[in-house]
Design a protein around this motif. Structure first.
Motif, PDB file in Angstrom:
ATOM      1  N   MET A   7       0.884  -1.155   0.000  1.00  0.00           N
ATOM      2  CA  MET A   7       0.000   0.000   0.000  1.00  0.00           C
ATOM      3  C   MET A   7       0.927   1.211   0.000  1.00  0.00           C
ATOM      4  O   MET A   7       1.749   1.372   0.911  1.00  0.00           O
ATOM      5  N   ILE A   8       0.805   2.031  -1.035  1.00  0.00           N
ATOM      6  CA  ILE A   8       1.729   3.150  -1.219  1.00  0.00           C
ATOM      7  C   ILE A   8       0.967   4.466  -1.213  1.00  0.00           C
ATOM      8  O   ILE A   8       0.069   4.680  -2.027  1.00  0.00           O
ATOM      9  N   LEU A  29      -4.146  17.758  -7.657  1.00  0.00           N
ATOM     10  CA  LEU A  29      -4.773  16.478  -7.315  1.00  0.00           C
ATOM     11  C   LEU A  29      -4.707  15.521  -8.504  1.00  0.00           C
ATOM     12  O   LEU A  29      -4.408  14.336  -8.341  1.00  0.00           O
ATOM     13  N   ARG A  30      -4.945  16.029  -9.696  1.00  0.00           N
ATOM     14  CA  ARG A  30      -4.877  15.182 -10.905  1.00  0.00           C
ATOM     15  C   ARG A  30      -3.471  14.619 -11.064  1.00  0.00           C
ATOM     16  O   ARG A  30      -3.295  13.460 -11.423  1.00  0.00           O
ATOM     17  N   ARG A  31      -2.448  15.411 -10.761  1.00  0.00           N
ATOM     18  CA  ARG A  31      -1.060  14.937 -10.856  1.00  0.00           C
ATOM     19  C   ARG A  31      -0.815  13.798  -9.872  1.00  0.00           C
ATOM     20  O   ARG A  31      -0.167  12.798 -10.204  1.00  0.00           O
ATOM     21  N   LEU A  32      -1.340  13.937  -8.655  1.00  0.00           N
ATOM     22  CA  LEU A  32      -1.231  12.853  -7.684  1.00  0.00           C
ATOM     23  C   LEU A  32      -1.944  11.612  -8.200  1.00  0.00           C
ATOM     24  O   LEU A  32      -1.420  10.495  -8.133  1.00  0.00           O
ATOM     25  N   GLU A  33      -3.139  11.814  -8.732  1.00  0.00           N
ATOM     26  CA  GLU A  33      -3.933  10.685  -9.227  1.00  0.00           C
ATOM     27  C   GLU A  33      -3.311  10.029 -10.457  1.00  0.00           C
ATOM     28  O   GLU A  33      -3.453   8.818 -10.649  1.00  0.00           O
ATOM     29  N   ASP A  34      -2.626  10.813 -11.282  1.00  0.00           N
ATOM     30  CA  ASP A  34      -1.969  10.235 -12.456  1.00  0.00           C
ATOM     31  C   ASP A  34      -0.922   9.197 -12.067  1.00  0.00           C
ATOM     32  O   ASP A  34      -0.622   8.296 -12.845  1.00  0.00           O
ATOM     33  N   ALA A  35      -0.364   9.319 -10.875  1.00  0.00           N
ATOM     34  CA  ALA A  35       0.622   8.341 -10.409  1.00  0.00           C
ATOM     35  C   ALA A  35      -0.034   7.076  -9.873  1.00  0.00           C
ATOM     36  O   ALA A  35       0.636   6.048  -9.722  1.00  0.00           O
ATOM     37  N   ALA A  36      -1.333   7.131  -9.597  1.00  0.00           N
ATOM     38  CA  ALA A  36      -2.006   5.990  -8.971  1.00  0.00           C
ATOM     39  C   ALA A  36      -2.111   4.783  -9.896  1.00  0.00           C
ATOM     40  O   ALA A  36      -1.887   3.648  -9.459  1.00  0.00           O
ATOM     41  N   LEU A  37      -2.453   4.989 -11.158  1.00  0.00           N
ATOM     42  CA  LEU A  37      -2.644   3.857 -12.063  1.00  0.00           C
ATOM     43  C   LEU A  37      -1.352   3.059 -12.284  1.00  0.00           C
ATOM     44  O   LEU A  37      -1.378   1.822 -12.199  1.00  0.00           O
ATOM     45  N   PRO A  38      -0.226   3.699 -12.528  1.00  0.00           N
ATOM     46  CA  PRO A  38       1.006   2.903 -12.659  1.00  0.00           C
ATOM     47  C   PRO A  38       1.338   2.110 -11.392  1.00  0.00           C
ATOM     48  O   PRO A  38       1.852   0.989 -11.482  1.00  0.00           O
ATOM     49  N   ILE A  39       1.040   2.673 -10.234  1.00  0.00           N
ATOM     50  CA  ILE A  39       1.288   1.948  -8.987  1.00  0.00           C
ATOM     51  C   ILE A  39       0.364   0.735  -8.904  1.00  0.00           C
ATOM     52  O   ILE A  39       0.787  -0.362  -8.538  1.00  0.00           O
ATOM     53  N   PHE A  40      -0.893   0.921  -9.268  1.00  0.00           N
ATOM     54  CA  PHE A  40      -1.838  -0.197  -9.287  1.00  0.00           C
ATOM     55  C   PHE A  40      -1.377  -1.269 -10.267  1.00  0.00           C
ATOM     56  O   PHE A  40      -1.382  -2.457  -9.944  1.00  0.00           O
ATOM     57  N   ARG A  41      -0.982  -0.848 -11.447  1.00  0.00           N
ATOM     58  CA  ARG A  41      -0.537  -1.810 -12.472  1.00  0.00           C
ATOM     59  C   ARG A  41       0.752  -2.512 -12.084  1.00  0.00           C
ATOM     60  O   ARG A  41       1.047  -3.594 -12.591  1.00  0.00           O
ATOM     61  N   ILE A  45      -1.446  -1.117  -4.099  1.00  0.00           N
ATOM     62  CA  ILE A  45      -2.648  -0.334  -3.813  1.00  0.00           C
ATOM     63  C   ILE A  45      -2.199   1.114  -3.590  1.00  0.00           C
ATOM     64  O   ILE A  45      -1.554   1.412  -2.582  1.00  0.00           O
ATOM     65  N   PRO A  46      -2.553   2.006  -4.528  1.00  0.00           N
ATOM     66  CA  PRO A  46      -2.203   3.413  -4.337  1.00  0.00           C
ATOM     67  C   PRO A  46      -3.245   4.102  -3.458  1.00  0.00           C
ATOM     68  O   PRO A  46      -4.437   3.803  -3.534  1.00  0.00           O
ATOM     69  N   VAL A  47      -2.792   5.013  -2.615  1.00  0.00           N
ATOM     70  CA  VAL A  47      -3.707   5.827  -1.811  1.00  0.00           C
ATOM     71  C   VAL A  47      -3.220   7.271  -1.832  1.00  0.00           C
ATOM     72  O   VAL A  47      -2.020   7.535  -1.918  1.00  0.00           O
ATOM     73  N   ILE A  48      -4.178   8.175  -1.753  1.00  0.00           N
ATOM     74  CA  ILE A  48      -3.900   9.608  -1.715  1.00  0.00           C
ATOM     75  C   ILE A  48      -4.692  10.173  -0.549  1.00  0.00           C
ATOM     76  O   ILE A  48      -5.894   9.919  -0.427  1.00  0.00           O
ATOM     77  N   GLY A  49      -4.029  10.923   0.315  1.00  0.00           N
ATOM     78  CA  GLY A  49      -4.692  11.461   1.500  1.00  0.00           C
ATOM     79  C   GLY A  49      -5.949  12.245   1.176  1.00  0.00           C
ATOM     80  O   GLY A  49      -6.947  12.159   1.891  1.00  0.00           O
ATOM     81  N   GLU A  50      -5.922  13.014   0.091  1.00  0.00           N
ATOM     82  CA  GLU A  50      -7.087  13.820  -0.273  1.00  0.00           C
ATOM     83  C   GLU A  50      -8.293  12.967  -0.623  1.00  0.00           C
ATOM     84  O   GLU A  50      -9.430  13.422  -0.481  1.00  0.00           O
ATOM     85  N   ARG A  80      -2.336   9.397   9.586  1.00  0.00           N
ATOM     86  CA  ARG A  80      -2.971   8.127   9.988  1.00  0.00           C
ATOM     87  C   ARG A  80      -2.838   7.073   8.892  1.00  0.00           C
ATOM     88  O   ARG A  80      -2.628   5.893   9.182  1.00  0.00           O
ATOM     89  N   ILE A  81      -2.973   7.497   7.646  1.00  0.00           N
ATOM     90  CA  ILE A  81      -2.848   6.544   6.531  1.00  0.00           C
ATOM     91  C   ILE A  81      -1.453   5.934   6.511  1.00  0.00           C
ATOM     92  O   ILE A  81      -1.297   4.740   6.263  1.00  0.00           O
ATOM     93  N   ILE A  82      -0.448   6.747   6.778  1.00  0.00           N
ATOM     94  CA  ILE A  82       0.933   6.248   6.742  1.00  0.00           C
ATOM     95  C   ILE A  82       1.115   5.057   7.677  1.00  0.00           C
ATOM     96  O   ILE A  82       1.879   4.141   7.374  1.00  0.00           O
TER      97      ILE A  82
END
Length: 122
Positions: A7-8, A29-41, A45-50, A80-82
């Motif tokens: 979980m990253i 936020l979109r920039r943070l989210e753009d990193a989520a899909l490569p992490i998932f692939r 499990i990608p997570v973003i505090g927002e 807390r997520i960390i």
């Protein structure tokens, strides 16, 4: 989920450098989210505090950026997520909140990645 999946938390600028412009904050936020899909692939499990904080702010009745409710929720959510994460991807850009996330992660002995390419594949 594979046993070696991580979980990253993706940490980077959200409000920083925007002068509270909602368009610029959405771009961050979109920039943070753009990193989520490569992490998932990569098998993680990608997570973003927002993703957690923004709905909570709405329900709690936050009226403006930096109000007492905002301060109560936004950064503490990431802290807390960390405690549930296995690592952090720190995206470039000035951000006191993301720097704090890195500090907490290092204190906990978690790996901090600074490029998507450094995130291991599961």
């Amino acid at each position: 989920m594979k046993k070696d999946s991580l979980m990253i938390l993706i940490a980077g600028p959200y409000r920083s450098g925007t002068n509270d412009d909602p368009v610029l904050m959405e771009q961050n936020l979109r920039r943070l989210e753009d990193a989520a899909l490569p992490i998932f692939r990569a098998g993680h499990i990608p997570v973003i505090g927002e993703w957690f904080a923004l709905p909570l702010l709405k329900v709690a009745g936050s009226k403006y950026l930096g109000d007492p409710i905002y301060e109560e929720i936004l950064h503490p959510v990431a802290a807390r997520i960390i405690t549930k994460c296995d690592g952090i991807l720190r995206l470039a850009g000035a951000s006191k909140g993301a720097d704090e996330d890195v500090r907490i992660a290092k204190e906990r002995g978690l790996p901090v990645y600074y490029r998507l390419e450094d995130v291991p594949v599961s």
